[in-house]
Write a protein that holds these residues in place. Structure first.
Motif, PDB file in Angstrom:
ATOM      1  N   LYS A 418       9.336  -5.901   0.534  1.00  0.00           N
ATOM      2  CA  LYS A 418       8.357  -4.857   0.826  1.00  0.00           C
ATOM      3  C   LYS A 418       8.081  -4.024  -0.422  1.00  0.00           C
ATOM      4  CE  LYS A 418      10.082  -4.393   5.569  1.00  0.00           C
ATOM      5  NZ  LYS A 418      10.690  -3.474   6.564  1.00  0.00           N
ATOM      6  N   LYS A 419       6.848  -3.497  -0.450  1.00  0.00           N
ATOM      7  CA  LYS A 419       6.507  -2.587  -1.527  1.00  0.00           C
ATOM      8  C   LYS A 419       7.257  -1.278  -1.347  1.00  0.00           C
ATOM      9  CE  LYS A 419       1.858  -4.367  -2.369  1.00  0.00           C
ATOM     10  NZ  LYS A 419       0.411  -4.032  -2.433  1.00  0.00           N
ATOM     11  N   PRO A 420       7.663  -0.646  -2.417  1.00  0.00           N
ATOM     12  CA  PRO A 420       8.424   0.608  -2.276  1.00  0.00           C
ATOM     13  C   PRO A 420       7.529   1.750  -1.809  1.00  0.00           C
ATOM     14  CG  PRO A 420       7.989   0.131  -4.585  1.00  0.00           C
ATOM     15  CD  PRO A 420       7.516  -1.064  -3.817  1.00  0.00           C
ATOM     16  N   GLN A 422       7.221   2.948   1.385  1.00  0.00           N
ATOM     17  CA  GLN A 422       6.673   2.851   2.740  1.00  0.00           C
ATOM     18  C   GLN A 422       7.682   3.378   3.754  1.00  0.00           C
ATOM     19  OE1 GLN A 422       4.238  -0.854   3.538  1.00  0.00           O
ATOM     20  NE2 GLN A 422       5.540  -1.637   1.883  1.00  0.00           N
ATOM     21  N   GLU A 431       3.521  -3.650   3.956  1.00  0.00           N
ATOM     22  CA  GLU A 431       2.906  -4.407   2.876  1.00  0.00           C
ATOM     23  C   GLU A 431       4.003  -4.996   2.003  1.00  0.00           C
ATOM     24  OE1 GLU A 431       0.152  -2.079   0.708  1.00  0.00           O
ATOM     25  OE2 GLU A 431      -1.043  -1.509   2.474  1.00  0.00           O
ATOM     26  N   TYR A 432       3.774  -6.250   1.594  1.00  0.00           N
ATOM     27  CA  TYR A 432       4.774  -6.967   0.801  1.00  0.00           C
ATOM     28  C   TYR A 432       4.229  -7.208  -0.604  1.00  0.00           C
ATOM     29  CZ  TYR A 432       6.858  -7.852   5.386  1.00  0.00           C
ATOM     30  OH  TYR A 432       7.409  -7.708   6.632  1.00  0.00           O
ATOM     31  N   LEU A 433       5.158  -7.482  -1.524  1.00  0.00           N
ATOM     32  CA  LEU A 433       4.766  -7.765  -2.899  1.00  0.00           C
ATOM     33  C   LEU A 433       3.956  -9.054  -2.953  1.00  0.00           C
ATOM     34  CD1 LEU A 433       8.036  -6.901  -4.874  1.00  0.00           C
ATOM     35  CD2 LEU A 433       5.937  -5.555  -4.716  1.00  0.00           C
ATOM     36  N   LYS A 434       2.843  -9.020  -3.696  1.00  0.00           N
ATOM     37  CA  LYS A 434       1.965 -10.169  -3.821  1.00  0.00           C
ATOM     38  C   LYS A 434       2.140 -10.818  -5.183  1.00  0.00           C
ATOM     39  CE  LYS A 434      -1.538  -8.087  -0.807  1.00  0.00           C
ATOM     40  NZ  LYS A 434      -2.960  -7.660  -0.687  1.00  0.00           N
ATOM     41  N   GLU A 437       0.923  -9.127  -8.506  1.00  0.00           N
ATOM     42  CA  GLU A 437       1.650  -7.991  -9.052  1.00  0.00           C
ATOM     43  C   GLU A 437       2.748  -8.412 -10.020  1.00  0.00           C
ATOM     44  OE1 GLU A 437       3.001  -5.654  -5.795  1.00  0.00           O
ATOM     45  OE2 GLU A 437       1.045  -5.599  -4.806  1.00  0.00           O
ATOM     46  N   VAL A 444       8.935  -4.476 -11.907  1.00  0.00           N
ATOM     47  CA  VAL A 444       8.797  -4.715 -10.478  1.00  0.00           C
ATOM     48  C   VAL A 444      10.006  -4.128  -9.770  1.00  0.00           C
ATOM     49  CG1 VAL A 444       8.479  -6.450  -8.690  1.00  0.00           C
ATOM     50  CG2 VAL A 444       7.541  -6.839 -10.969  1.00  0.00           C
ATOM     51  N   ASN A 445       9.719  -3.432  -8.664  1.00  0.00           N
ATOM     52  CA  ASN A 445      10.779  -2.841  -7.843  1.00  0.00           C
ATOM     53  C   ASN A 445      11.095  -3.812  -6.719  1.00  0.00           C
ATOM     54  OD1 ASN A 445      12.423  -1.305  -6.157  1.00  0.00           O
ATOM     55  ND2 ASN A 445      11.305   0.593  -6.580  1.00  0.00           N
TER      56      ASN A 445
END
Length: 679
Positions: A418-420, A422, A431-434, A437, A444-445
């Motif tokens: 997951k994106k940080p 949220q 939302e997840y890392l694509k 990115e 990248v986190n």
């Protein structure tokens, strides 16, 4: 022979007014001093008289007598007479020629004489074989002919009406037949309008009934026979039967009428609703041929289509779901709220089939990364981050380094990250890392750990260069455009590259090229952009493998497939070698290898053949196949790659060094960017 008439100049002895009467004259008028025979003078001339006959009827249930009408034709050339009865429909009497053409004798007591032209006049009676014909009129030619003979022609007499025909007409006026008595000849209409069809676009709105909906239809009106056919326009995946015929071709009756009537072309127009066996069908548009037909036949000019848009649906009530409760994944918890019987979350199968490569390194983006931390113990730790394009999952692997004090191995199992920033417990899906990115130089986190991406493997770099819409930093034109902004200092940049190239090899190593370009652009160029430029202008390296390595690799393939037919190959080559030179062309050797199904790939076979090929592109086949014989001339076995003790899929492939290119051709770079030529 001309007959001489009596002293009477005409019937009854009365002369015509103003006419000169000769004391003696012939029956037929002749020109003065003419001796032409009568049959020549009156050839093709006929006198026509209209007559009727009263005939007694044996069956007196309706009338006592019948009136029958005749045509009496008199031929002056030979005094012959013919009587015809005109045809009257449904009279029930034999009609046509009543008396054939011949000379008819007078009734008794003058039966020794024949009828002449002087026996005929309007208002008189003639007797033919006992039947009394009453003459009531004649045509214009007959009237003029008789006047020239000196006959005073009486005025026409009104003929009586047949009582039977009168009674029958009165009956027919009050009674309509069940079917038409005379057939309509439709051949002319068929030939005129064959293949011409009026086309209307229709709508049957059945949404008011239960399980009903709006049905789009097309009406075809056939002008040749006034039949109608209706087809249905079925949208894709409508769930209806494939039979599109709504109404088969036939005449469409107007329902609700006392008298049976059918729809004609005059009944069809835009905005009209017709009754198709109880279904109200609205005609809202038509094609160009239909418009031109109605314009030419009926003079209609307005063909504005009728708006039949469906009523706007009521606003949908927003469905609110409870927030995530922490059990399972967010997708599984959402499906528990949608259906009473929850089902597993369905993955994107199409994307999986397009990106999945069944175990190869393709469709996997691999990056070399370091931890972005201030801890001294973690500064030198190297990681391999793999992004799977098939399902968007990420795995992190740490290679084992001897005497480092770290165990290495799997750092993060394959899963979606997951994106940080949220919230955890919320209604919306996270939302997840694509894949977009991830690029060189970005931090990248990953679940709270910051990884700085240092490099990527060859497949990843090529993938990003082929998809510049998602990876703009891999666009070569965009990267060079940033360098062109410093065009005023291009001479200075060339001197810096020359100073770095001490041996005048016209190329510099990658690290030197990167430092010079990054300094020259004052940091406007990112790591990914500088790497893209370096990859484009890199000097190709000699990657030809060693001959012993190729032989060892080929013998290993032969061992795994138990291939030992080298003697047969040499015998087949000797059979092809007609001149016994012990050499054959390379293409023949390759063909024989293919026919014997050597377990070698095309690239490996091409490399081996090129090693043994002479200047004339021929190969000593005995030496070639004897060298490949793994039993007679075994090669040292290949050194197996040392794998980690832990079982892990994510092994770094193809990146032994973080340097993507060894040397860079800076002169070509300067020429393409600033147009600087070599001095």
């Amino acid at each position: 022979m001309m007959l001489v008439s009596e002293e009477k100049p005409g019937i009854g002895g009365e002369p015509l007014l103003g006419q000169k009467i000769k004391p003696k004259c012939t029956i037929y008028p002749q020109g003065d001093g003419s001796n032409v025979p009568s049959w020549v003078a009156f050839d093709k001339q006929v006198l026509s008289f209209d007559a009727y006959l009263e005939e007694e009827v044996p069956d007196k249930s309706q009338t006592n007598y019948r009136i029958r009408y005749y045509k009496i034709y008199y031929y002056p050339e030979d005094d012959t007479i013919q009587v015809n009865e005109p045809e009257v429909k449904n009279s029930g009497l034999p009609q046509g020629t009543s008396i054939q053409r011949h000379r008819i004798t007078l009734p008794p007591p003058d039966e020794d004489q024949f009828y002449t032209v002087y026996h005929f006049n309007v208002g008189t009676e003639v007797v033919f074989y006992g039947r009394i014909f009453k003459i009531y009129d004649c045509d214009t030619f007959t009237r003029n002919f008789l006047r020239k003979l000196g006959v005073k022609v009486n005025p026409p007499v009104q003929r009586p009406e047949d009582p039977y025909i009168k009674i029958r007409r009165e009956i027919l006026d009050h009674v309509e037949p069940l079917r038409p008595y005379e057939s309509l000849d439709t051949r002319k209409k068929f030939l005129q309008y064959h293949g011409k069809i009026l086309r209307f676009f229709c709508l049957w709105d059945d949404s008011v009934s239960m399980l009903g909906d709006r049905r789009e239809l097309i009406l075809h009106y056939y002008l040749c026979d006034d039949t109608i056919e209706i087809k249905e326009l079925l949208p894709d995946n409508s769930g209806r039967d494939l039979n599109k015929m709504f109404l088969r071709r036939s005449k469409l009756p107007k329902l609700g009428k006392v008298d049976q009537e059918f729809y004609k072309d005059c009944d069809l127009s835009l905005g009209v609703t017709i009754n198709v066996w109880g279904r109200k069908v609205l005609l809202y548009d038509c094609d160009e041929f239909t418009k031109s037909y109605y314009k030419s036949k009926y003079g209609i000019e307005n063909f504005t289509s009728v708006s039949c848009k469906p009523p706007s649906p009521p606003p949908k009530i927003e469905r609110k779901f409870p927030p995530y409760n922490g059990f399972g994944s967010e997708e599984d918890s959402l499906l528990n709220c949608i259906d009473l019987k929850p089902t597993p979350h369905q993955k994107n199968f199409k994307k999986f089939m397009e990106k999945h490569s069944y175990g190869s390194e393709n469709s996997i983006l691999r990056f070399l990364a370091k931890l972005d931390t201030e801890k001294y113990a973690d500064l030198d730790r190297i990681f391999v981050i793999s992004y799977y394009l098939a399902d968007g999952t990420i795995s992190v692997f740490e290679p084992t380094e001897n005497n480092s004090g770290l165990t290495g191995g799997m750092f993060l199992k394959r899963s979606r990250v997951k994106k940080p920033g949220q919230r955890v417990f919320k209604r919306e899906l996270p939302e997840y890392l694509k894949a977009e990115e991830f690029y060189i130089g970005i931090t990248v986190n990953v679940n709270g750990y910051l990884f700085r991406l240092l490099n990527a493997d060859e497949y990843t770099l090529k993938y990003m260069e082929q998809n510049v819409d998602k990876y703009p930093f891999s666009d070569l034109e965009r990267s060079l455009q940033k360098v062109k902004q410093e065009e005023s200092r291009s001479r200075e940049l060339k001197q810096v590259f020359r100073a770095a190239d001490c041996k005048h090899t016209k190329m510099v190593d990658y690290n030197t090229f990167r430092d010079i370009v990054m300094t020259f652009t004052h940091g406007n160029l990112s790591e990914q952009e500088s790497l893209t430029i370096a990859r484009h202008y890199r000097v190709p390296e000699e990657t030809r493998p060693d001959g012993d390595f190729l032989l060892a690799l080929a013998q290993e393939k032969f061992k795994k497939n138990f291939f030992e037919n080298f003697d047969r190959l040499i015998y087949a080559c000797g059979y092809e070698d007609r001149e016994k030179k012990n050499v054959l062309p390379t293409k023949d050797i390759k063909r024989l290898c293919k026919s014997f199904r050597l377990p070698l790939t095309n690239d490996l076979l091409e490399s081996l053949l090129s090693r043994f090929e002479n200047s004339e592109k021929q190969i000593d086949y005995k030496s070639f196949f004897s060298t490949l014989d793994w039993r007679k001339n075994p090669m040292p076995e290949l050194q197996a790659q040392e794998y980690l003790k832990e079982r892990c899929e994510d092994v770094w492939l193809g990146m032994s060094s973080p340097i993507p290119a060894k040397n860079i051709d800076y002169l070509t770079f300067l020429k393409d960017t600033f147009g600087l030529e070599e001095e």
